[in-house]
Design a protein around this motif. Structure first.
Motif, PDB file in Angstrom:
ATOM      1  N   MET A 152       0.681  -1.277   0.070  1.00 57.68           N
ATOM      2  CA  MET A 152       0.032  -0.142   0.168  1.00 57.68           C
ATOM      3  C   MET A 152       0.678   1.127  -0.157  1.00 57.68           C
ATOM      4  O   MET A 152       0.344   2.467  -0.254  1.00 57.68           O
ATOM      5  CB  MET A 152      -0.809   0.056   1.191  1.00 57.68           C
ATOM      6  N   GLN A 153       2.050   1.174   0.301  1.00 60.49           N
ATOM      7  CA  GLN A 153       2.919   2.386   0.096  1.00 60.49           C
ATOM      8  C   GLN A 153       3.549   2.886  -0.880  1.00 60.49           C
ATOM      9  O   GLN A 153       3.733   2.033  -1.905  1.00 60.49           O
ATOM     10  CB  GLN A 153       4.177   2.020   1.301  1.00 60.49           C
ATOM     11  N   ASP A 154       3.413   4.276  -1.114  1.00 64.59           N
ATOM     12  CA  ASP A 154       3.910   4.808  -2.188  1.00 64.59           C
ATOM     13  C   ASP A 154       5.671   4.927  -2.325  1.00 64.59           C
ATOM     14  O   ASP A 154       6.093   5.056  -1.216  1.00 64.59           O
ATOM     15  CB  ASP A 154       3.412   6.216  -2.382  1.00 64.59           C
ATOM     16  N   ARG A 155       6.116   4.278  -3.505  1.00 62.20           N
ATOM     17  CA  ARG A 155       7.651   4.445  -3.491  1.00 62.20           C
ATOM     18  C   ARG A 155       8.236   4.777  -4.870  1.00 62.20           C
ATOM     19  O   ARG A 155       7.490   4.612  -5.788  1.00 62.20           O
ATOM     20  CB  ARG A 155       8.019   2.929  -3.166  1.00 62.20           C
ATOM     21  N   THR A 156       9.200   5.322  -4.573  1.00 59.33           N
ATOM     22  CA  THR A 156       9.961   5.546  -5.980  1.00 59.33           C
ATOM     23  C   THR A 156      10.723   4.394  -6.489  1.00 59.33           C
ATOM     24  O   THR A 156      10.589   3.426  -5.931  1.00 59.33           O
ATOM     25  CB  THR A 156      11.135   6.641  -5.663  1.00 59.33           C
TER      26      THR A 156
END
Length: 466
Positions: A152-156
């Protein structure tokens, strides 16, 4: 059509099919009728469903949808609507990277370390290994616990790579094959380093824009609000629930694109008619080599056969969606199936649906199975465990007097259609028991999608107690 460019094995299959005499292809009216009947059987009108397209060359033979785009609001599905495509994304990421190869910005034999100097062991992993799943790099989607929260986490791109780069590889680079989402995150990273753009921006510039694929793009464009985007569902058939959330930064170049059935037809026509890649590059994309040969995997494309004809395909599965894009090279047939559930009814998965449609359009439909009676002693002697490797085991047993086949954690009801032939009750998959001269069951010939030569799986033991 690109017949001269087919891999040798596919070309031989095509020639043999032509010598044998091709069946009469189905007419547009016949395809329309069959597709409507199939969709009525597969998808409830008031639940998750699908958009489907069938074409021969540029001619659309069927285009339609059934089910709900939003169950909550009662919005019906429409063939114009946008779906997550999941791992069909890999095909486009691979093609995008190959355009950079053609421009001379990189080589398939370049080491990963050329683009990511600090990647552990990157000097031994080639770009080719990333594309055909032979790198051995651990797939991040298989890391315990990832799907329960971290997804669920936004990541580059750099943050995504950090999650798996230090994990022990599954095997030495080039020494095995394992389907690998991490490899395609790295494909995206290579595209970014070579092009100087985000991977999805480069694909839009190099592929989607020039090809007129106006509804294909990154699942986070416009902050994730995409016109015409349908709701995805999960849960047991008949009891749908909204699909769980995932950040669309996470699927990356392994699965973060969205699309429509029309755009995927445009893509198939362009890719397979020489409008995307040069002939030599295209041949590399569709031709499995090395450890990927047994799986039939090229670069974002699996090379198989259907009813004796060479077939190129890829599927996708992502939160709320299941998809398939199929192309029959010899007959120039495209089938697109986009479903807005990630848990379709057994036998109505996109792979089964697309193959049924393609075979019917070809004029060689899969026959409807008819159950036959088998002598109890004959059936009893076939029960047992059949094992093809550490991760491939099938156990044929009786449950309440009826045959079932246990495959991993999944139990399938099977139906005898011959003395030693069985078919899954709701799928195309079938198998045949092979016996020695004394009549003892010694192996299973397993036809995963009901077609081809099948895979021989030796018998290794009697079944455990039910």
């Amino acid at each position: 059509m690109r017949h001269p460019l087919l891999p040798l094995a596919c070309a031989v299959s095509l020639v043999l099919a032509q010598i044998a005499g091709a069946a009469e292809p189905a007419s547009k009216a016949e395809v329309e009728r069959y597709a409507r009947q199939l969709m009525e059987k597969a998808y409830p009108a008031d639940g998750p469903g699908a958009a489907i397209l069938v074409a021969r060359g540029d001619e659309v033979l069927y285009r339609g949808a059934r089910g709900r785009a939003s169950i909550e609001l009662g919005v019906p599905l429409d063939a114009d609507q946008v779906f997550r495509m999941g791992s069909i994304t890999k095909q486009m990421a691979a093609a995008g990277l190959l355009t950079l190869v053609e421009q001379g910005r990189l080589s398939l034999e370049d080491p990963l370390s050329k683009f990511l100097p600090d990647y552990p062991g990157g000097g031994n992993v080639s770009v080719r290994m990333l594309l055909n799943h032979t790198s051995g790099i651990k797939s991040y989607t298989g890391i315990p616990g990832v799907m329960e929260g971290p997804i669920m986490q936004d990541r580059t791109t750099a943050q995504m790579i950090e999650t798996f780069k230090d994990l022990k590889p599954d095997f030495a680079p080039g020494q095995g094959y394992a389907y690998n989402n991490s490899g395609y995150v790295l494909v995206g990273a290579v595209i970014e380093k070579a092009s100087g753009q985000p991977w999805h921006a480069y694909l839009k510039q190099a592929l989607f824009g020039p090809l007129g694929m106006r509804h294909t793009g990154y699942g986070l464009e416009n902050t994730g609000v995409i016109a015409g985007m349908v709701q995805g569902y999960t849960g047991e058939p008949g009891h749908p629930a909204k699909a769980g959330y995932l950040s669309m930064t996470q699927p990356h170049a392994a699965g973060a694109l969205v699309t429509t059935v029309d755009d995927l037809l445009r893509w198939n026509r362009a890719l397979h008619e020489g409008k995307v890649l040069k002939d030599a590059t295209y041949r590399q994309m569709i031709t499995p080599v090395g450890k990927a040969t047994a799986a039939g995997y090229g670069f974002g494309i699996q090379s198989l056969t259907l009813r004796g004809q060479p077939m190129l395909e890829h599927g996708g599965g992502i939160h709320g969606f299941a998809t398939r894009l199929l192309y029959l090279q010899g007959s120039d047939i495209t089938v697109v199936v986009l479903q807005n559930t990630d848990n379709p009814v057994e036998g109505e998965e996109p792979g089964d649906v697309s193959r049924r449609l393609a075979a019917f359009t070809l004029g060689e439909p899969f026959p409807e199975p008819i159950a036959v009676a088998v002598e109890p002693a004959r059936l009893q002697s076939a029960l047992g465990t059949y094992r093809g490797g550490p991760e491939q085991a099938f156990t044929l047993r009786l449950v309440d007097g009826e045959p079932v086949l246990q495959e991993g954690e999944r139990r399938h009801a099977v139906m005898p259609i011959g003395v030693d032939d069985f078919v899954y009750a709701h799928r195309l998959t079938r198998f045949r028991i092979e016996r020695d001269a004394a009549g003892r069951a010694v192996a299973m010939r397993y036809f995963r999608m009901g077609d081809g030569e099948g895979e021989r799986v030796p018998r290794t033991g009697d079944p455990p107690s039910p």
